[in-house]
Write an enzyme that holds these catalytic residues in place. Structure first.
Site, PDB file in Angstrom:
ATOM      1  N   ARG A  87       0.888  -1.183   0.000  1.00  0.00           N
ATOM      2  CA  ARG A  87       0.000   0.000   0.000  1.00  0.00           C
ATOM      3  C   ARG A  87       0.909   1.211   0.000  1.00  0.00           C
ATOM      4  O   ARG A  87       1.683   1.420   0.948  1.00  0.00           O
ATOM      5  CB  ARG A  87      -0.912  -0.016   1.233  1.00  0.00           C
ATOM      6  CG  ARG A  87      -1.608   1.298   1.469  1.00  0.00           C
ATOM      7  CD  ARG A  87      -2.764   1.195   2.425  1.00  0.00           C
ATOM      8  NE  ARG A  87      -3.886   0.515   1.801  1.00  0.00           N
ATOM      9  CZ  ARG A  87      -5.130   0.545   2.268  1.00  0.00           C
ATOM     10  NH1 ARG A  87      -5.424   1.214   3.357  1.00  0.00           N
ATOM     11  NH2 ARG A  87      -6.097  -0.091   1.642  1.00  0.00           N
ATOM     12  N   HIS A 125      -6.897   0.669  -6.883  1.00  0.00           N
ATOM     13  CA  HIS A 125      -7.175  -0.191  -5.724  1.00  0.00           C
ATOM     14  C   HIS A 125      -7.818  -1.482  -6.264  1.00  0.00           C
ATOM     15  O   HIS A 125      -8.997  -1.735  -6.058  1.00  0.00           O
ATOM     16  CB  HIS A 125      -8.112   0.542  -4.755  1.00  0.00           C
ATOM     17  CG  HIS A 125      -8.124  -0.016  -3.370  1.00  0.00           C
ATOM     18  ND1 HIS A 125      -7.372  -1.114  -2.992  1.00  0.00           N
ATOM     19  CD2 HIS A 125      -8.794   0.380  -2.261  1.00  0.00           C
ATOM     20  CE1 HIS A 125      -7.594  -1.357  -1.705  1.00  0.00           C
ATOM     21  NE2 HIS A 125      -8.451  -0.475  -1.238  1.00  0.00           N
ATOM     22  N   GLN A 146      -9.853  -3.979  -4.118  1.00  0.00           N
ATOM     23  CA  GLN A 146     -11.175  -3.460  -3.759  1.00  0.00           C
ATOM     24  C   GLN A 146     -12.175  -3.720  -4.886  1.00  0.00           C
ATOM     25  O   GLN A 146     -13.294  -4.170  -4.647  1.00  0.00           O
ATOM     26  CB  GLN A 146     -11.076  -1.949  -3.478  1.00  0.00           C
ATOM     27  CG  GLN A 146     -12.383  -1.341  -3.022  1.00  0.00           C
ATOM     28  CD  GLN A 146     -12.855  -1.903  -1.692  1.00  0.00           C
ATOM     29  OE1 GLN A 146     -12.121  -1.887  -0.721  1.00  0.00           O
ATOM     30  NE2 GLN A 146     -14.073  -2.422  -1.646  1.00  0.00           N
ATOM     31  N   ASP A 204     -17.274   6.733  -2.014  1.00  0.00           N
ATOM     32  CA  ASP A 204     -16.028   6.617  -1.241  1.00  0.00           C
ATOM     33  C   ASP A 204     -15.813   7.975  -0.558  1.00  0.00           C
ATOM     34  O   ASP A 204     -16.507   8.958  -0.858  1.00  0.00           O
ATOM     35  CB  ASP A 204     -14.862   6.271  -2.196  1.00  0.00           C
ATOM     36  CG  ASP A 204     -13.527   6.074  -1.485  1.00  0.00           C
ATOM     37  OD1 ASP A 204     -13.522   5.862  -0.248  1.00  0.00           O
ATOM     38  OD2 ASP A 204     -12.475   6.122  -2.165  1.00  0.00           O
ATOM     39  N   CYS A 210     -16.409   1.363  -0.062  1.00  0.00           N
ATOM     40  CA  CYS A 210     -15.215   0.544   0.207  1.00  0.00           C
ATOM     41  C   CYS A 210     -14.809   0.585   1.669  1.00  0.00           C
ATOM     42  O   CYS A 210     -14.091  -0.305   2.126  1.00  0.00           O
ATOM     43  CB  CYS A 210     -14.070   0.987  -0.693  1.00  0.00           C
ATOM     44  SG  CYS A 210     -13.570   2.690  -0.425  1.00  0.00           S
ATOM     45  N   ARG A 234     -13.536  -8.749   0.408  1.00  0.00           N
ATOM     46  CA  ARG A 234     -12.113  -8.467   0.174  1.00  0.00           C
ATOM     47  C   ARG A 234     -11.297  -9.732   0.416  1.00  0.00           C
ATOM     48  O   ARG A 234     -10.424 -10.082  -0.354  1.00  0.00           O
ATOM     49  CB  ARG A 234     -11.627  -7.356   1.122  1.00  0.00           C
ATOM     50  CG  ARG A 234     -12.064  -5.948   0.771  1.00  0.00           C
ATOM     51  CD  ARG A 234     -11.410  -5.433  -0.486  1.00  0.00           C
ATOM     52  NE  ARG A 234      -9.956  -5.428  -0.396  1.00  0.00           N
ATOM     53  CZ  ARG A 234      -9.225  -4.452   0.147  1.00  0.00           C
ATOM     54  NH1 ARG A 234      -9.816  -3.372   0.617  1.00  0.00           N
ATOM     55  NH2 ARG A 234      -7.895  -4.506   0.157  1.00  0.00           N
TER      56      ARG A 234
HETATM   57  N1  NVA Z   1      -9.910   6.536  -1.730  1.00  0.00           N
HETATM   58  C1  NVA Z   1      -9.569   6.101  -0.393  1.00  0.00           C
HETATM   59  C2  NVA Z   1      -9.795   4.636  -0.257  1.00  0.00           C
HETATM   60  C3  NVA Z   1      -9.517   4.084   1.125  1.00  0.00           C
HETATM   61  C4  NVA Z   1      -9.710   2.596   1.181  1.00  0.00           C
HETATM   62  C5  NVA Z   1      -8.126   6.471  -0.077  1.00  0.00           C
HETATM   63  O1  NVA Z   1      -7.272   6.335  -0.960  1.00  0.00           O
HETATM   64  O2  NVA Z   1      -7.861   6.914   1.038  1.00  0.00           O
HETATM   65  N1   CP Z   2     -11.229  -0.478   1.760  1.00  0.00           N
HETATM   66  C1   CP Z   2      -9.984  -0.530   2.273  1.00  0.00           C
HETATM   67  O1   CP Z   2      -8.986  -0.668   1.568  1.00  0.00           O
HETATM   68  O2   CP Z   2      -9.930  -0.430   3.622  1.00  0.00           O
HETATM   69  P1   CP Z   2      -8.611  -0.203   4.487  1.00  0.00           P
HETATM   70  O3   CP Z   2      -8.077   1.151   4.124  1.00  0.00           O
HETATM   71  O4   CP Z   2      -9.071  -0.263   5.919  1.00  0.00           O
HETATM   72  O5   CP Z   2      -7.627  -1.272   4.170  1.00  0.00           O
END
Ligand code: NVA
Ligand code: CP
Length: 313
Positions: free
Chosen positions: A114, A141, A144, A232, A272, A300
């Site tokens: 990540r 992502h 997701q 989101d 998500c 997931r």
């Molecule tokens: N768009 C959000 C998704 C979190 C799972 C982010 O990147 O923070």
């Molecule tokens: N949806 C998702 O990726 O959640 P987290 O940020 O908690 O991993």
């Protein structure tokens, strides 16, 4: 069926940085496998094809679902997952992304990362030579989107021709959803504020993969006839400086009961997570009867187990 009797995985040894690495057949196979593994887990049948395998997990940002679903998923598959916090890895600060990839590949069979910049997962994959899974970057992502498609398929009995409307920021989640919808012939509309459209290159790529999402700045027009309404957060991780400005700009895009009334009757709601009640979604919608957000969160794990099994199989 014994594992040795199954056909070899067509994506063995590959990485999953965006869904564009896969074709429609491969996406369908991942979703089929996810449903199969979900069924095995529900009925308590052990399935441990990844005994002795390790997944290194790099986190440069916080996580609940990604961290826990990958760790529990690897455990259920008989393998081991090793989470590495930003303080431990310090990507690009303590050592280069390339050196991190090369080193981790000497210990682990696959890497999940990540990251802030999408280029970092590309550099890891280039250096590591083992499968790298994007656990969220600024642009994509993919895990997701696999869970999203799995949830919609379960809820609506299929994907082809289903209308999904994503309301809000044209961000990483929207981008992966666009690619996933294109590959599964799911119809996607994205209703976004001015200046927050999805990336033009990714919209074009979706078109090349199968279908260009319909873009609109009118949320009511966007959700008309939608069987799935998805949103989101307005401010993604790394954009915290813009949070106040975004709250004003995105306010007309809140998914609330009034907006859901413009969707198809019986439309379901997806997010998500993590969610901010009173911002991108009202409490009445996310905690109401149309919400499937925790089924989606559970998926997931099933989708990622399928992906891990097929990449490492
Ligand atoms: N768009 C959000 C998704 C979190 C799972 C982010 O990147 O923070
Ligand atoms: N949806 C998702 O990726 O959640 P987290 O940020 O908690 O991993």
């Amino acid at each position: 069926m014994q594992e040795k009797e199954r056909a070899p995985s067509p994506i063995s040894g590959e990485s999953c940085l965006t869904l564009a690495e896969f074709g429609p057949v491969e996406i369908r196979l991942i979703l089929d496998e996810a449903l199969r593994l979900k069924g095995l887990q529900r009925t308590g049948v052990p399935f441990q094809p990844l005994r002795g395998k390790t997944l290194a997990m790099i986190f440069q940002k916080p996580s609940n679902r990604t961290r826990v679903s990958f760790e529990v998923g690897m455990y259920q598959l008989g393998g081991h997952a090793l989470p590495l916090s930003p303080q431990e890895i310090q990507m690009g600060k303590r050592e280069t992304t390339s050196d991190i990839g090369k080193t981790l590949a000497r210990y682990a069979d696959a890497i999940m990362a990540r990251v802030f910049h999408h280029q970092e997962v590309e550099e890891l994959a280039e250096a590591a030579g083992v499968p790298v899974i994007n656990g969220l970057s600024d642009l994509h992502h993919p895990c997701q989107a696999l869970a999203d498609l799995l949830t919609i398929r379960e809820e609506l009995g299929g994907l082809e021709g289903v209308k999904i409307t994503y309301v809000g920021d044209g961000n990483n989640v929207a981008h992966s959803l666009a690619l996933g919808c294109a590959l599964t012939e799911t119809r996607l509309t994205i209703a976004h504020p001015e200046g927050h459209a999805p990336d033009a290159g990714i919209v074009k790529l979706a078109g090349e993969l199968g279908a260009t999402p319909t873009l609109t700045q009118d949320p009511r027009e966007g959700v008309a006839g939608a069987q799935v309404v998805y949103t989101d957060v307005w401010t993604s991780m790394g954009q915290e400086d813009e949070a106040d400005e975004r709250k004003n700009r995105f306010a007309p895009y809140q998914v609330n009961e009034e907006l859901m009334d413009h969707a198809a009757s019986g439309a379901i709601f997806l997010h998500c997570l993590p969610a901010h009640r009173g911002e991108e979604v009202s409490a009445g919608v996310i905690d109401g009867p149309r919400s499937r957000v925790f089924d989606q969160a559970e998926n997931r794990m099933h989708a990622q187990k399928a992906l891990l099994h097929m990449l490492l199989g």
